[in-house]
Motif scaffolding. Sequence first.
Motif, short mmCIF file in Angstrom:
data_model
loop_
_atom_site.label_atom_id
_atom_site.label_comp_id
_atom_site.label_asym_id
_atom_site.label_seq_id
_atom_site.Cartn_x
_atom_site.Cartn_y
_atom_site.Cartn_z
N ILE A 1 -19.86 14.17 34.70
CA ILE A 1 -21.24 14.43 35.12
C ILE A 1 -22.06 13.14 35.04
O ILE A 1 -22.82 12.81 35.96
CB ILE A 1 -21.89 15.53 34.25
N PHE B 1 -21.02 29.66 49.71
CA PHE B 1 -22.45 29.46 49.97
C PHE B 1 -23.18 29.12 48.67
O PHE B 1 -24.03 28.24 48.61
CB PHE B 1 -23.04 30.72 50.61
N GLN C 1 -21.43 10.99 37.95
CA GLN C 1 -22.07 11.50 39.17
C GLN C 1 -23.57 11.18 39.14
O GLN C 1 -24.15 10.82 40.16
CB GLN C 1 -21.83 13.01 39.31
N LEU D 1 -18.69 30.85 55.23
CA LEU D 1 -19.93 30.06 55.28
C LEU D 1 -20.56 30.15 56.67
O LEU D 1 -21.78 30.32 56.80
CB LEU D 1 -19.63 28.60 54.94
N TYR E 1 -17.65 12.41 43.57
CA TYR E 1 -16.60 13.17 42.90
C TYR E 1 -15.47 13.53 43.86
O TYR E 1 -15.73 13.99 44.97
CB TYR E 1 -17.21 14.44 42.32
N GLN F 1 -25.44 22.87 44.73
CA GLN F 1 -25.41 21.41 44.88
C GLN F 1 -26.73 20.93 45.49
O GLN F 1 -27.27 19.90 45.09
CB GLN F 1 -24.21 20.98 45.71
N GLU F 2 -27.25 21.70 46.43
CA GLU F 2 -28.54 21.34 47.02
C GLU F 2 -29.64 21.34 45.96
O GLU F 2 -30.62 20.61 46.08
CB GLU F 2 -28.90 22.33 48.13
N ILE G 1 -22.60 33.22 57.24
CA ILE G 1 -23.93 33.23 56.61
C ILE G 1 -24.84 32.19 57.26
O ILE G 1 -26.01 32.45 57.53
CB ILE G 1 -23.81 32.96 55.09
N TYR H 1 -21.68 18.00 51.20
CA TYR H 1 -21.36 18.46 49.86
C TYR H 1 -19.85 18.69 49.75
O TYR H 1 -19.24 19.28 50.64
CB TYR H 1 -22.12 19.75 49.52
N TYR H 2 -19.31 18.20 48.66
CA TYR H 2 -17.86 18.24 48.44
C TYR H 2 -17.42 19.56 47.82
O TYR H 2 -18.05 20.04 46.87
CB TYR H 2 -17.47 17.09 47.52
N MET I 1 -26.74 22.90 56.28
CA MET I 1 -25.71 22.70 55.25
C MET I 1 -24.54 21.90 55.81
O MET I 1 -23.96 22.26 56.83
CB MET I 1 -25.17 24.06 54.80
N ILE J 1 -21.95 27.75 46.02
CA ILE J 1 -21.53 26.41 45.57
C ILE J 1 -22.35 25.32 46.26
O ILE J 1 -22.78 24.35 45.64
CB ILE J 1 -20.02 26.20 45.86
N ILE J 2 -22.59 25.51 47.55
CA ILE J 2 -23.37 24.51 48.29
C ILE J 2 -24.84 24.59 47.90
O ILE J 2 -25.50 23.57 47.68
CB ILE J 2 -23.22 24.72 49.82
N LYS J 3 -25.34 25.82 47.79
CA LYS J 3 -26.75 26.02 47.42
C LYS J 3 -27.05 25.34 46.09
O LYS J 3 -28.07 24.68 45.93
CB LYS J 3 -27.04 27.52 47.34
N TYR K 1 -24.22 19.29 39.71
CA TYR K 1 -23.05 18.46 39.97
C TYR K 1 -21.82 19.34 40.00
O TYR K 1 -21.62 20.20 39.15
CB TYR K 1 -22.91 17.37 38.90
N TYR K 2 -21.00 19.08 41.01
CA TYR K 2 -19.81 19.89 41.26
C TYR K 2 -18.62 19.40 40.44
O TYR K 2 -18.35 18.20 40.39
CB TYR K 2 -19.47 19.81 42.75
#
Lengths: 109, 109, 109
Positions: A97, C94, A100, B23, A106, C100-101, B26, B105-106, B1, C96-98, C105-106
């Motif tokens: 973390i 969805f 990052q 995804l 990552y 990150q937005e 949505i 985003y990864y 996204m 997971i991306i939200k 941190y992933y």
Amino acid sequence: MKVLLHVSHLVQWDIALSNSKNLKAIEAKSKIEIVVNAHAIQLYRELSENLLQQLNELENLNIKVKLCRNALRNNNIEESTLPATVEIVPAGIFEIIKKQEEGYYYVSP
Amino acid sequence: MKVLLHVSHLVQWDIALSNSKNLKAIEAKSKIEIVVNAHAIQLYRELSENLLQQLNELENLNIKVKLCRNALRNNNIEESTLPATVEIVPAGIFEIIKKQEEGYYYVSP
Amino acid sequence: MKVLLHVSHLVQWDIALSNSKNLKAIEAKSKIEIVVNAHAIQLYRELSENLLQQLNELENLNIKVKLCRNALRNNNIEESTLPATVEIVPAGIFEIIKKQEEGYYYVSP
């Protein structure tokens, strides 16, 4: 380019090495760190000649390898047995973390 | 996204497909790229009907599939045998970082 | 520190738990969410005593566990059978991306 390769499974170690070399071949100045934790730390139970050679190669490429102290303890691996080419960090997850936050991208190989 | 799905293990391919469709269901306008490297490239050794159909489906959803040239070479897969629905990139790892730099985003499925 | 642990394979669940505890031990105020989707959702097919205890522990640490509705459906797991300590989200990818937005941190354990 700043890249954090996260190796938590044994199978990911060799991929991380390939990724590192492939990226350095394109972007020689890229900064790469490999954090090893969880199951993957078992790789360091017995230091094979092959592993030591890989670590020297990584050092020559200026790629840092960081091992998670929690994982080392859980696997009864003595830190004194580890080569000077690796660094021990208190917790792999924290390091991941922190990096990052410092702008490293990552990747889970 | 904007999403980068990184497939380096065979088991991750089908998950990446599900992720993509879920995804898109949505967020129809989300931009998705799938980068395939390492062990997962073996999926392209023999092009099954199923795989070709999946690739057409992805193309219809406007999802790009990018294969790592290093992985193709390591697995002796001729680029000329690959369908037009995939793109070859010099190094998967470089593509993954470049996309993150572009705001993708990864995700490691 | 805001961290999103993505568990899509069964083997990743225990690692995610260790990661969570190790991070909380260093940064008690860190915000952690665990998103479970794909194959890993099978963990919730039968709720073992062990799993329920783990979920209570996570709740006590203020760590959210979110399960993907698509994965639950694909595995014929009834939402009514799930404990109150988990949250259902329409699509794991969805979420997971939200997150990150939102600055999480992933990590793929």
